[in-house]
Design a protein around this motif. Structure first.
Motif, short mmCIF file in Angstrom:
data_model
loop_
_atom_site.label_atom_id
_atom_site.label_comp_id
_atom_site.label_asym_id
_atom_site.label_seq_id
_atom_site.Cartn_x
_atom_site.Cartn_y
_atom_site.Cartn_z
N GLN A 1 2.60 68.77 -59.40
CA GLN A 1 2.93 69.19 -58.04
C GLN A 1 3.34 67.98 -57.21
O GLN A 1 2.66 66.96 -57.20
CB GLN A 1 1.74 69.89 -57.41
CG GLN A 1 2.02 70.47 -56.04
CD GLN A 1 0.82 71.21 -55.49
OE1 GLN A 1 -0.32 70.95 -55.88
NE2 GLN A 1 1.08 72.12 -54.59
N PHE A 2 4.48 68.13 -56.48
CA PHE A 2 4.94 67.06 -55.60
C PHE A 2 4.11 67.06 -54.33
O PHE A 2 3.93 68.08 -53.69
CB PHE A 2 6.42 67.25 -55.27
CG PHE A 2 6.93 66.29 -54.24
CD1 PHE A 2 6.98 64.93 -54.51
CD2 PHE A 2 7.35 66.74 -53.01
CE1 PHE A 2 7.44 64.02 -53.56
CE2 PHE A 2 7.83 65.84 -52.05
CZ PHE A 2 7.87 64.49 -52.33
N LEU A 3 3.60 65.88 -53.96
CA LEU A 3 2.78 65.77 -52.76
C LEU A 3 3.55 65.14 -51.60
O LEU A 3 3.70 65.75 -50.55
CB LEU A 3 1.52 64.94 -53.05
CG LEU A 3 0.58 65.50 -54.11
CD1 LEU A 3 -0.58 64.56 -54.36
CD2 LEU A 3 0.08 66.87 -53.70
N TYR A 4 4.07 63.91 -51.77
CA TYR A 4 4.78 63.23 -50.69
C TYR A 4 5.58 62.07 -51.26
O TYR A 4 5.44 61.70 -52.43
CB TYR A 4 3.81 62.74 -49.62
CG TYR A 4 2.76 61.77 -50.11
CD1 TYR A 4 2.97 60.39 -50.09
CD2 TYR A 4 1.53 62.25 -50.60
CE1 TYR A 4 2.01 59.52 -50.55
CE2 TYR A 4 0.56 61.37 -51.06
CZ TYR A 4 0.81 60.01 -51.03
OH TYR A 4 -0.14 59.14 -51.49
N GLU A 5 6.42 61.46 -50.38
CA GLU A 5 7.19 60.29 -50.76
C GLU A 5 6.68 59.09 -49.98
O GLU A 5 6.39 59.20 -48.80
CB GLU A 5 8.68 60.51 -50.47
CG GLU A 5 9.55 59.35 -50.91
CD GLU A 5 11.04 59.64 -50.80
OE1 GLU A 5 11.81 58.75 -51.16
OE2 GLU A 5 11.41 60.72 -50.34
N ASN A 6 6.58 57.94 -50.66
CA ASN A 6 6.06 56.73 -50.04
C ASN A 6 6.88 55.53 -50.50
O ASN A 6 6.79 55.14 -51.66
CB ASN A 6 4.57 56.55 -50.41
CG ASN A 6 3.94 55.38 -49.71
OD1 ASN A 6 4.45 54.89 -48.71
ND2 ASN A 6 2.82 54.92 -50.24
N LEU B 1 7.85 58.71 -55.42
CA LEU B 1 7.42 60.10 -55.27
C LEU B 1 6.01 60.23 -55.86
O LEU B 1 5.76 59.77 -56.97
CB LEU B 1 8.39 61.04 -56.01
CG LEU B 1 9.86 60.91 -55.62
CD1 LEU B 1 10.72 61.80 -56.52
CD2 LEU B 1 10.06 61.27 -54.17
N GLN C 1 -3.27 61.50 -59.65
CA GLN C 1 -2.01 61.31 -58.95
C GLN C 1 -1.23 60.17 -59.60
O GLN C 1 -1.81 59.17 -60.00
CB GLN C 1 -2.27 60.99 -57.47
CG GLN C 1 -2.82 62.16 -56.71
CD GLN C 1 -2.95 61.88 -55.22
OE1 GLN C 1 -2.46 60.88 -54.73
NE2 GLN C 1 -3.60 62.78 -54.52
N GLU D 1 2.67 57.90 -59.31
CA GLU D 1 3.85 57.57 -58.52
C GLU D 1 5.02 57.34 -59.46
O GLU D 1 4.89 56.61 -60.44
CB GLU D 1 3.61 56.31 -57.68
CG GLU D 1 2.71 56.51 -56.51
CD GLU D 1 2.67 55.28 -55.59
OE1 GLU D 1 3.26 54.24 -55.95
OE2 GLU D 1 2.05 55.38 -54.53
N GLN E 1 10.89 69.73 -52.67
CA GLN E 1 10.19 70.19 -51.47
C GLN E 1 8.70 69.98 -51.64
O GLN E 1 8.18 69.94 -52.76
CB GLN E 1 10.48 71.67 -51.23
CG GLN E 1 11.96 71.97 -51.03
CD GLN E 1 12.29 73.45 -51.10
OE1 GLN E 1 11.44 74.28 -51.43
NE2 GLN E 1 13.53 73.78 -50.80
N ASP E 2 7.98 69.86 -50.50
CA ASP E 2 6.53 69.67 -50.54
C ASP E 2 5.86 70.80 -51.31
O ASP E 2 6.17 71.97 -51.10
CB ASP E 2 5.95 69.60 -49.12
CG ASP E 2 6.34 68.33 -48.40
OD1 ASP E 2 6.76 67.38 -49.08
OD2 ASP E 2 6.22 68.29 -47.16
N ASN F 1 18.35 70.34 -46.22
CA ASN F 1 18.09 69.07 -46.90
C ASN F 1 19.28 68.10 -46.79
O ASN F 1 19.27 67.04 -47.39
CB ASN F 1 17.71 69.30 -48.36
CG ASN F 1 18.77 70.07 -49.12
OD1 ASN F 1 19.91 70.20 -48.68
ND2 ASN F 1 18.39 70.59 -50.26
#
Length: 187
Positions: A73-78, A82, A92, A94, A108-109, A158
């Protein structure tokens, strides 16, 4: 890892060749008038994207690699990375945003993405084939043009531009194919 003969290579096979991991993109089996048959294989490197054309005779042995596929599952971008979460272990990881290439805007989130691993290294990420997007800008709907086989440009939430039928208006939800990057239907 199992070894296969050169004439058993198929499109989509992942091979270990010359110290790298390669995906077979195109395979042509050739039987020349003189000499033995061979397979002409176009391969793409899974680590850096480079391409290679190689000729394999039926007697050549090649290492076939099995990739482990995990839904994450995609959580966020930093900072261009990703962050995904394993849905079984809640670990988790990256991954670089370049892993998705030009399909990155569709991410998408909370979206579930299939990531392919070789040992502990993530090599490829696959988005769901269909994604729901909102149209933020397009030409207004013109009455009487609903049956025409024409398309008009639209900008999605987007930032991508796709061609949509004339009956689709602004602020509508549509379904976009992430492989062809085209409109498929209304949501």
């Amino acid at each position: 890892m199992p070894k296969i003969n050169g004439n058993e290579i198929r499109i989509g096979n992942v091979l270990e060749h010359n110290g790298g991991l390669w995906s077979a993109v195109k395979v042509d089996h050739v039987k020349p008038g003189k000499g033995g048959a061979f397979a002409q294989v176009e391969m793409r490197n899974l680590r850096n994207g480079s391409k290679l054309n190689e000729r394999f005779r039926s007697a050549d042995k090649v290492e076939k690699v099995r990739l482990e596929q995990k839904d994450q599952q995609f959580l966020y971008e930093n900072d261009g990375m990703l962050v995904f979460m394993d849905m079984e272990t809640y670990d988790q990881i990256e991954l670089p945003a370049e892993l998705l290439g030009d399909r990155r805007p569709f991410l998408q989130d909370g979206m579930t993405v299939q990531i392919e691993y070789h040992e502990a290294e993530a090599l490829h990420a696959t988005l769901p084939q269909k994604v729901t997007c909102k149209i933020v800008e397009t030409e207004p709907v013109v009455k009487g043009q609903t049956a025409a086989n024409s398309f008009k440009p639209a900008v999605l939430d987007n930032g991508l531009k796709v061609m949509v039928p004339p009956f689709v208006g602004q602020d509508e939800l549509i379904i976009v194919d992430t492989i062809s990057m085209e409109y498929t239907e209304r949501a």
